[in-house]
Scaffold this motif. Structure first.
Motif, PDB file in Angstrom:
ATOM      1  N   LYS A 218      12.012  38.716 -13.308  1.00 22.16           N
ATOM      2  CA  LYS A 218      12.857  37.641 -12.798  1.00 22.16           C
ATOM      3  C   LYS A 218      12.301  36.288 -13.222  1.00 22.16           C
ATOM      4  CE  LYS A 218      14.848  36.112  -8.426  1.00 22.16           C
ATOM      5  NZ  LYS A 218      14.880  36.345  -6.981  1.00 22.16           N
ATOM      6  N   LYS A 219      13.167  35.480 -13.791  1.00 20.48           N
ATOM      7  CA  LYS A 219      12.852  34.081 -14.085  1.00 20.48           C
ATOM      8  C   LYS A 219      13.883  33.254 -13.341  1.00 20.48           C
ATOM      9  CE  LYS A 219       9.708  35.175 -17.076  1.00 20.48           C
ATOM     10  NZ  LYS A 219       8.360  35.256 -16.598  1.00 20.48           N
ATOM     11  N   ASN A 220      13.417  32.261 -12.588  1.00 20.99           N
ATOM     12  CA  ASN A 220      14.394  31.511 -11.814  1.00 20.99           C
ATOM     13  C   ASN A 220      13.988  30.065 -11.585  1.00 20.99           C
ATOM     14  OD1 ASN A 220      12.348  32.030 -10.043  1.00 20.99           O
ATOM     15  ND2 ASN A 220      13.652  32.695  -8.390  1.00 20.99           N
ATOM     16  N   THR A 221      14.991  29.303 -11.197  1.00 19.06           N
ATOM     17  CA  THR A 221      14.823  27.936 -10.728  1.00 19.06           C
ATOM     18  C   THR A 221      15.519  27.875  -9.373  1.00 19.06           C
ATOM     19  OG1 THR A 221      16.865  27.154 -11.733  1.00 19.06           O
ATOM     20  CG2 THR A 221      14.884  27.057 -13.106  1.00 19.06           C
ATOM     21  N   LEU A 222      15.600  26.692  -8.812  1.00 21.21           N
ATOM     22  CA  LEU A 222      16.314  26.549  -7.542  1.00 21.21           C
ATOM     23  C   LEU A 222      17.812  26.790  -7.697  1.00 21.21           C
ATOM     24  CD1 LEU A 222      14.564  23.375  -6.091  1.00 21.21           C
ATOM     25  CD2 LEU A 222      14.258  25.743  -5.375  1.00 21.21           C
ATOM     26  N   GLU A 223      18.326  26.613  -8.896  1.00 22.68           N
ATOM     27  CA  GLU A 223      19.769  26.677  -9.111  1.00 22.68           C
ATOM     28  C   GLU A 223      20.259  27.985  -9.711  1.00 22.68           C
ATOM     29  OE1 GLU A 223      17.798  24.287 -10.414  1.00 22.68           O
ATOM     30  OE2 GLU A 223      18.269  22.545  -9.177  1.00 22.68           O
ATOM     31  N   ILE A 224      19.397  28.694 -10.446  1.00 23.73           N
ATOM     32  CA  ILE A 224      19.865  29.870 -11.184  1.00 23.73           C
ATOM     33  C   ILE A 224      18.720  30.864 -11.370  1.00 23.73           C
ATOM     34  CG2 ILE A 224      19.410  29.064 -13.531  1.00 23.73           C
ATOM     35  CD1 ILE A 224      22.367  29.915 -14.084  1.00 23.73           C
ATOM     36  N   SER A 225      19.057  32.149 -11.402  1.00 27.59           N
ATOM     37  CA  SER A 225      18.072  33.201 -11.644  1.00 27.59           C
ATOM     38  C   SER A 225      18.561  34.089 -12.776  1.00 27.59           C
ATOM     39  CB  SER A 225      17.890  34.081 -10.408  1.00 27.59           C
ATOM     40  OG  SER A 225      17.371  33.349  -9.341  1.00 27.59           O
ATOM     41  N   ILE A 226      17.623  34.556 -13.588  1.00 27.70           N
ATOM     42  CA  ILE A 226      17.945  35.526 -14.633  1.00 27.70           C
ATOM     43  C   ILE A 226      17.072  36.750 -14.398  1.00 27.70           C
ATOM     44  CG2 ILE A 226      17.921  36.052 -17.089  1.00 27.70           C
ATOM     45  CD1 ILE A 226      18.445  33.150 -17.680  1.00 27.70           C
ATOM     46  N   LEU A 227      17.720  37.876 -14.136  1.00 30.30           N
ATOM     47  CA  LEU A 227      17.037  39.147 -13.984  1.00 30.30           C
ATOM     48  C   LEU A 227      17.162  39.888 -15.306  1.00 30.30           C
ATOM     49  CD1 LEU A 227      18.595  40.265 -10.582  1.00 30.30           C
ATOM     50  CD2 LEU A 227      16.468  39.047 -10.930  1.00 30.30           C
ATOM     51  N   GLY A 228      16.100  40.515 -15.762  1.00 31.08           N
ATOM     52  CA  GLY A 228      16.146  41.235 -17.025  1.00 31.08           C
ATOM     53  C   GLY A 228      15.424  42.556 -16.942  1.00 31.08           C
ATOM     54  N   ARG A 229      15.983  43.540 -17.627  1.00 33.49           N
ATOM     55  CA  ARG A 229      15.346  44.851 -17.710  1.00 33.49           C
ATOM     56  C   ARG A 229      15.581  45.416 -19.102  1.00 33.49           C
ATOM     57  NH1 ARG A 229      16.001  50.088 -13.742  1.00 33.49           N
ATOM     58  NH2 ARG A 229      14.390  51.300 -14.771  1.00 33.49           N
ATOM     59  N   SER A 230      14.548  45.986 -19.681  1.00 34.32           N
ATOM     60  CA  SER A 230      14.615  46.492 -21.054  1.00 34.32           C
ATOM     61  C   SER A 230      15.684  47.567 -21.206  1.00 34.32           C
ATOM     62  CB  SER A 230      13.284  47.089 -21.468  1.00 34.32           C
ATOM     63  OG  SER A 230      12.306  46.096 -21.499  1.00 34.32           O
ATOM     64  N   ASN A 231      16.300  47.564 -22.388  1.00 29.29           N
ATOM     65  CA  ASN A 231      17.215  48.642 -22.745  1.00 29.29           C
ATOM     66  C   ASN A 231      16.819  49.183 -24.113  1.00 29.29           C
ATOM     67  OD1 ASN A 231      18.446  47.153 -24.862  1.00 29.29           O
ATOM     68  ND2 ASN A 231      19.998  46.338 -23.508  1.00 29.29           N
ATOM     69  N   VAL A 232      17.403  50.292 -24.512  1.00 33.62           N
ATOM     70  CA  VAL A 232      17.067  50.926 -25.791  1.00 33.62           C
ATOM     71  C   VAL A 232      18.179  50.753 -26.818  1.00 33.62           C
ATOM     72  CG1 VAL A 232      15.501  52.618 -24.778  1.00 33.62           C
ATOM     73  CG2 VAL A 232      17.942  53.142 -24.960  1.00 33.62           C
ATOM     74  N   LEU A 233      19.092  49.839 -26.565  1.00 36.33           N
ATOM     75  CA  LEU A 233      20.255  49.660 -27.419  1.00 36.33           C
ATOM     76  C   LEU A 233      19.960  48.863 -28.686  1.00 36.33           C
ATOM     77  CD1 LEU A 233      22.846  48.876 -24.622  1.00 36.33           C
ATOM     78  CD2 LEU A 233      22.498  51.049 -25.811  1.00 36.33           C
ATOM     79  N   GLY A 234      18.929  48.031 -28.653  1.00 36.37           N
ATOM     80  CA  GLY A 234      18.605  47.219 -29.815  1.00 36.37           C
ATOM     81  C   GLY A 234      19.250  45.844 -29.790  1.00 36.37           C
ATOM     82  N   TYR A 235      19.955  45.520 -28.740  1.00 36.13           N
ATOM     83  CA  TYR A 235      20.581  44.204 -28.588  1.00 36.13           C
ATOM     84  C   TYR A 235      20.661  43.872 -27.095  1.00 36.13           C
ATOM     85  CZ  TYR A 235      24.627  47.261 -27.951  1.00 36.13           C
ATOM     86  OH  TYR A 235      25.475  48.264 -27.533  1.00 36.13           O
ATOM     87  N   PRO A 236      20.690  42.581 -26.757  1.00 34.76           N
ATOM     88  CA  PRO A 236      20.774  42.190 -25.349  1.00 34.76           C
ATOM     89  C   PRO A 236      22.205  42.298 -24.822  1.00 34.76           C
ATOM     90  CG  PRO A 236      20.676  40.251 -26.715  1.00 34.76           C
ATOM     91  CD  PRO A 236      20.524  41.427 -27.635  1.00 34.76           C
ATOM     92  N   ARG A 237      22.321  42.473 -23.505  1.00 32.28           N
ATOM     93  CA  ARG A 237      23.625  42.477 -22.835  1.00 32.28           C
ATOM     94  C   ARG A 237      23.558  41.542 -21.636  1.00 32.28           C
ATOM     95  NH1 ARG A 237      25.509  48.458 -21.642  1.00 32.28           N
ATOM     96  NH2 ARG A 237      23.555  48.450 -20.500  1.00 32.28           N
ATOM     97  N   LEU A 238      24.713  41.015 -21.256  1.00 37.35           N
ATOM     98  CA  LEU A 238      24.778  40.003 -20.208  1.00 37.35           C
ATOM     99  C   LEU A 238      25.744  40.416 -19.118  1.00 37.35           C
ATOM    100  CD1 LEU A 238      24.110  37.062 -19.222  1.00 37.35           C
ATOM    101  CD2 LEU A 238      26.110  36.343 -20.526  1.00 37.35           C
TER     102      LEU A 238
END
Length: 114
Positions: A27-47
């Motif tokens: 988790k990376k966050n500020t007071l206004e927004i958070s981004i949660l991330g978890r690795s995948n095996v697809l080879g590209y990011p998803r949102l």
């Protein structure tokens, strides 16, 4: 040559994908927004986006935030590591102008660069 489209394969589309990210994520966050991330095996990011009506009442404000998040992701997608991301907006985000939101998102995405 990269294409900068936000294709359907780059989206988290169902609750199983969201639960995967929520179960064990960094988790990376500020007071206004958070981004949660978890690795995948697809080879590209998803949102995935979580902009709760409880936090942001007006639909046009929720849609504006979604557009800004998708745009920053679209432009940086080729620099991001292969992860599934969920972006969560908080109430304080309405106090910022678009430029500050974009700058904040870029700095948060920088934690996930290759």
């Amino acid at each position: 040559m990269f294409d900068y489209f936000f294709k359907k394969k780059l989206r988290l589309s169902n609750s199983v994908n969201f639960q995967y990210v929520f179960s064990k994520s960094s988790k990376k966050n500020t007071l206004e927004i958070s981004i949660l991330g978890r690795s995948n095996v697809l080879g590209y990011p998803r949102l995935g986006l979580s902009i709760p009506r409880k936090n942001i009442k007006n639909a046009h404000n929720r849609n504006l935030i979604k557009r800004l998040v998708r745009e920053t992701f679209r432009l940086l997608q080729h620099q991001l590591i292969s992860m599934d991301f969920v972006v969560i907006a908080k109430k304080n985000i309405l106090n910022l102008d678009n430029k500050k939101i974009i700058d904040m998102l870029k700095s948060l995405w920088a934690h996930y660069h290759r």
